[in-house]
Design a protein around this motif. Structure first.
Motif, PDB file in Angstrom:
ATOM      1  N   TRP A   1       5.701   0.029  -9.543  1.00  0.00           N
ATOM      2  CA  TRP A   1       6.641   0.148  -8.427  1.00  0.00           C
ATOM      3  C   TRP A   1       6.149  -0.611  -7.205  1.00  0.00           C
ATOM      4  O   TRP A   1       6.909  -0.908  -6.303  1.00  0.00           O
ATOM      5  CB  TRP A   1       6.879   1.616  -8.067  1.00  0.00           C
ATOM      6  N   GLN A   2       4.858  -0.923  -7.216  1.00  0.00           N
ATOM      7  CA  GLN A   2       4.317  -1.737  -6.125  1.00  0.00           C
ATOM      8  C   GLN A   2       5.008  -3.076  -6.018  1.00  0.00           C
ATOM      9  O   GLN A   2       4.904  -3.768  -5.014  1.00  0.00           O
ATOM     10  CB  GLN A   2       2.847  -2.029  -6.383  1.00  0.00           C
TER      11      GLN A   2
ATOM     12  N   GLN B   1       2.006   1.947  -3.385  1.00  0.00           N
ATOM     13  CA  GLN B   1       0.891   2.415  -4.208  1.00  0.00           C
ATOM     14  C   GLN B   1       0.676   3.911  -3.972  1.00  0.00           C
ATOM     15  O   GLN B   1       0.594   4.704  -4.913  1.00  0.00           O
ATOM     16  CB  GLN B   1      -0.353   1.648  -3.768  1.00  0.00           C
ATOM     17  N   VAL B   2       0.622   4.285  -2.698  1.00  0.00           N
ATOM     18  CA  VAL B   2       0.400   5.685  -2.336  1.00  0.00           C
ATOM     19  C   VAL B   2       1.515   6.572  -2.884  1.00  0.00           C
ATOM     20  O   VAL B   2       1.270   7.619  -3.484  1.00  0.00           O
ATOM     21  CB  VAL B   2       0.335   5.835  -0.797  1.00  0.00           C
TER      22      VAL B   2
ATOM     23  N   ALA C   1       3.586   5.939  -5.334  1.00  0.00           N
ATOM     24  CA  ALA C   1       3.601   5.980  -6.796  1.00  0.00           C
ATOM     25  C   ALA C   1       2.584   7.017  -7.273  1.00  0.00           C
ATOM     26  O   ALA C   1       2.839   7.769  -8.215  1.00  0.00           O
ATOM     27  CB  ALA C   1       3.292   4.604  -7.380  1.00  0.00           C
ATOM     28  N   GLU C   2       1.426   7.062  -6.595  1.00  0.00           N
ATOM     29  CA  GLU C   2       0.433   8.079  -6.965  1.00  0.00           C
ATOM     30  C   GLU C   2       0.960   9.475  -6.692  1.00  0.00           C
ATOM     31  O   GLU C   2       0.882  10.367  -7.532  1.00  0.00           O
ATOM     32  CB  GLU C   2      -0.868   7.860  -6.180  1.00  0.00           C
ATOM     33  N   GLU C   3       1.537   9.633  -5.501  1.00  0.00           N
ATOM     34  CA  GLU C   3       2.037  10.948  -5.102  1.00  0.00           C
ATOM     35  C   GLU C   3       3.087  11.470  -6.078  1.00  0.00           C
ATOM     36  O   GLU C   3       3.124  12.647  -6.413  1.00  0.00           O
ATOM     37  CB  GLU C   3       2.630  10.864  -3.685  1.00  0.00           C
ATOM     38  N   THR C   4       3.935  10.566  -6.545  1.00  0.00           N
ATOM     39  CA  THR C   4       5.032  11.014  -7.412  1.00  0.00           C
ATOM     40  C   THR C   4       4.687  10.828  -8.886  1.00  0.00           C
ATOM     41  O   THR C   4       5.537  11.035  -9.747  1.00  0.00           O
ATOM     42  CB  THR C   4       6.308  10.200  -7.138  1.00  0.00           C
ATOM     43  N   ARG C   5       3.468  10.389  -9.157  1.00  0.00           N
ATOM     44  CA  ARG C   5       3.047  10.074 -10.525  1.00  0.00           C
ATOM     45  C   ARG C   5       3.955   9.066 -11.203  1.00  0.00           C
ATOM     46  O   ARG C   5       4.205   9.135 -12.419  1.00  0.00           O
ATOM     47  CB  ARG C   5       3.006  11.331 -11.391  1.00  0.00           C
TER      48      ARG C   5
ATOM     49  N   GLN D   1       2.512   2.437 -11.606  1.00  0.00           N
ATOM     50  CA  GLN D   1       2.017   1.611 -10.506  1.00  0.00           C
ATOM     51  C   GLN D   1       2.847   0.350 -10.298  1.00  0.00           C
ATOM     52  O   GLN D   1       2.795  -0.278  -9.249  1.00  0.00           O
ATOM     53  CB  GLN D   1       0.541   1.248 -10.741  1.00  0.00           C
TER      54      GLN D   1
ATOM     55  N   ARG E   1       0.831  -1.204   0.000  1.00  0.00           N
ATOM     56  CA  ARG E   1       0.000   0.000   0.000  1.00  0.00           C
ATOM     57  C   ARG E   1       0.876   1.269   0.000  1.00  0.00           C
ATOM     58  O   ARG E   1       0.583   2.224  -0.717  1.00  0.00           O
ATOM     59  CB  ARG E   1      -0.909  -0.063   1.232  1.00  0.00           C
TER      60      ARG E   1
END
Ligand code: PHE
Length: 446
Positions: free
Chosen positions: A87-88, A75-76, A78-82, A85, A72
């Motif tokens: 990278w999960q 995931q968070v 990866a979203e924050e840094t654009r 996904q 998680r």
């Protein structure tokens, strides 16, 4: 909602408690013995300093920012840094690695349990090196015994995980780990009386580079990751509880120093006994079980010290085993909405089943080889030498390249600009390149 460590020292003690385990006291000495001693130790120490510390900083940093399980968190972030996904994968591979490692860790934890009893009933009173070695050989020959102790260790681990009572154990560790440390010092004291202390020290600390091969470098690097619990997201979870004003850099240095000190002390306790008793330094995973009982069997109060030592080693293993499976359990809870108890039972049973492969690899299945390795050796190779270092590289790359420099700066709060740049260079270039070179070299490609 999300808790926090009450102080920086609680975090340091908890993280050290999770890092110090069988890796330091059981694995480090036998790998050192198998890889010829000093040169291995040197590569290990260099890996801890140059890769371990910067990567631990990166992991704590990601954890504090993502505040969740490894999957998680990635995931968070990866979203924050654009970032993509995928990278999960760091979280996935870490979660799987923890479960795979626990499957054999539990078998060795079981040996520790068995040795508490063996020591307590006086099996080793007056024992010679030969006697201790034979006792161990005999012990691992029987799958039923190993099966029993492995099962018991797994029940202990899953009991704590299911009860969600890690807090209690972690408090206990804060007293028990320092005690273990003093017992190790006592063992080093005994080793000084064997007449072979100098030889033991020379074996550990006089570098002999002729003993260094690609394979031994890889195993020293893998051991640095394993011992510091790096590259699989455990430290990420711990990091998520670190208060904002705690210095990540000095904390990482303290944890790495403490962990390495315990490993070196274990080596200093064990090798003099090896040489004094004509035992084989490269005898493998049984090394501490073949040497330390000789010390306990021949020192005053050895019966009590021996039992206490194995009890403390059990506790050290126990806290590490919990941190190995916790990511998997939390993932089951979050993904399938299972209760904590159910999640613990399912993951416990799956890990226990896999552990039976390791149980058999020391007796009936000792001749069954995969790429020349027994089942236990194969699992250990895949996790310590491949999954953890590769996970570590990805963590380094993510923290170094994808996180915004302002955010890493804000999290690390390193006042000295030179030190921040040094960290950046280490995670951006040195760590990934070094891990790759060692991997390729061990495959004979470089
Ligand atoms: N560091 C632990 C030990 O030395 C093992 C471990 C590895 C624990 C990875 C958690 C994660 O025994």
């Amino acid at each position: 909602m999300h808790g926090q460590w009450s102080s920086r020292w609680t975090f340091i003690l908890a993280a050290t408690g999770a890092a110090v385990g069988l890796g330091n006291i059981w694995k480090f000495p036998y790998l050192t013995g198998q890889n010829g001693g000093s040169a291995f130790v040197l590569v290990y120490v260099v890996c801890v300093a140059a890769l371990g510390i910067p990567l631990m900083m990166a992991e704590i940093l990601l954890g504090r920012r993502g505040r969740s399980t490894p999957i998680r968190t990635m995931q968070v972030l990866a979203e924050e840094t654009r970032a993509a996904q995928w990278w999960q994968i760091i979280g996935w591979s870490g979660t799987l690695a923890g479960m795979l490692i626990l499957s054999y860790y539990s078998v060795i934890g079981g040996w520790t349990l068995a040795y508490i009893f063996k020591s307590a009933v006086g099996t080793f009173s007056g024992a010679s090196g030969q006697f201790a070695a034979d006792t161990f050989e005999h012990f691992v020959e029987s799958p039923t015994g190993l099966f029993f102790w492995h099962t018991l260790f797994m029940i202990l681990t899953m009991g704590v995980v299911a009860g969600g009572v890690q807090g209690g154990l972690e408090k206990a560790v804060q007293i028990l780990m320092p005690t273990l440390f003093f017992l190790l010092l006592l063992m080093v004291g005994y080793s000084m009386t064997t007449g072979f202390f100098g030889k033991g020290l020379a074996f550990l600390f006089t570098p002999d580079f002729s003993k260094l091969s690609g394979a031994s470098m890889l195993s020293a690097m893998g051991q640095a990751f394993f011992s510091l619990s790096l590259g699989m997201g455990t430290i990420m979870i711990y990091g998520s509880y670190v208060p904002k004003d705690t210095s990540i850099a000095s904390t990482s240095i303290i944890i790495a120093l403490a962990d390495t000190l315990v490993a070196l002390l274990a080596g200093m306790a064990i090798f003099p006994i090896v040489f004094a008793n004509n035992l084989e330094p490269g005898s493998g995973p049984g090394l501490i079980f073949q040497t330390l009982p000789v010390a306990f069997g021949n020192m005053n109060g050895g019966l009590a010290f021996g039992s206490l030592f194995f009890i403390l080693l059990l506790v050290a293993a126990w806290t590490s085993s919990i941190s190995l499976i916790e990511p998997f359990v939390t993932w089951l809870i979050e993904t399938f909405g299972l209760s904590r108890v159910k999640a613990a039972v399912y993951s416990g049973v799956a890990t226990w089943l896999l552990g039976l492969g390791t149980v058999l690899s020391f007796n009936w299945g000792a001749k069954v080889k995969f790429f020349g390795l027994t089942f236990f050796e194969l699992l250990d190779y895949i996790t310590s030498n491949l999954m953890l270092p590769l996970g570590g590289i990805l963590i380094a790359l993510f923290a170094g390249w994808l996180m915004k420099v302002e955010s890493t700066k804000a999290e690390l709060r390193i006042m000295n600009p030179g030190a921040f740049v040094a960290w950046q260079v280490l995670v951006r270039y040195i760590a990934p390149i070094a891990v790759f070179i060692v991997l390729l070299n061990s495959l004979g490609i470089l």
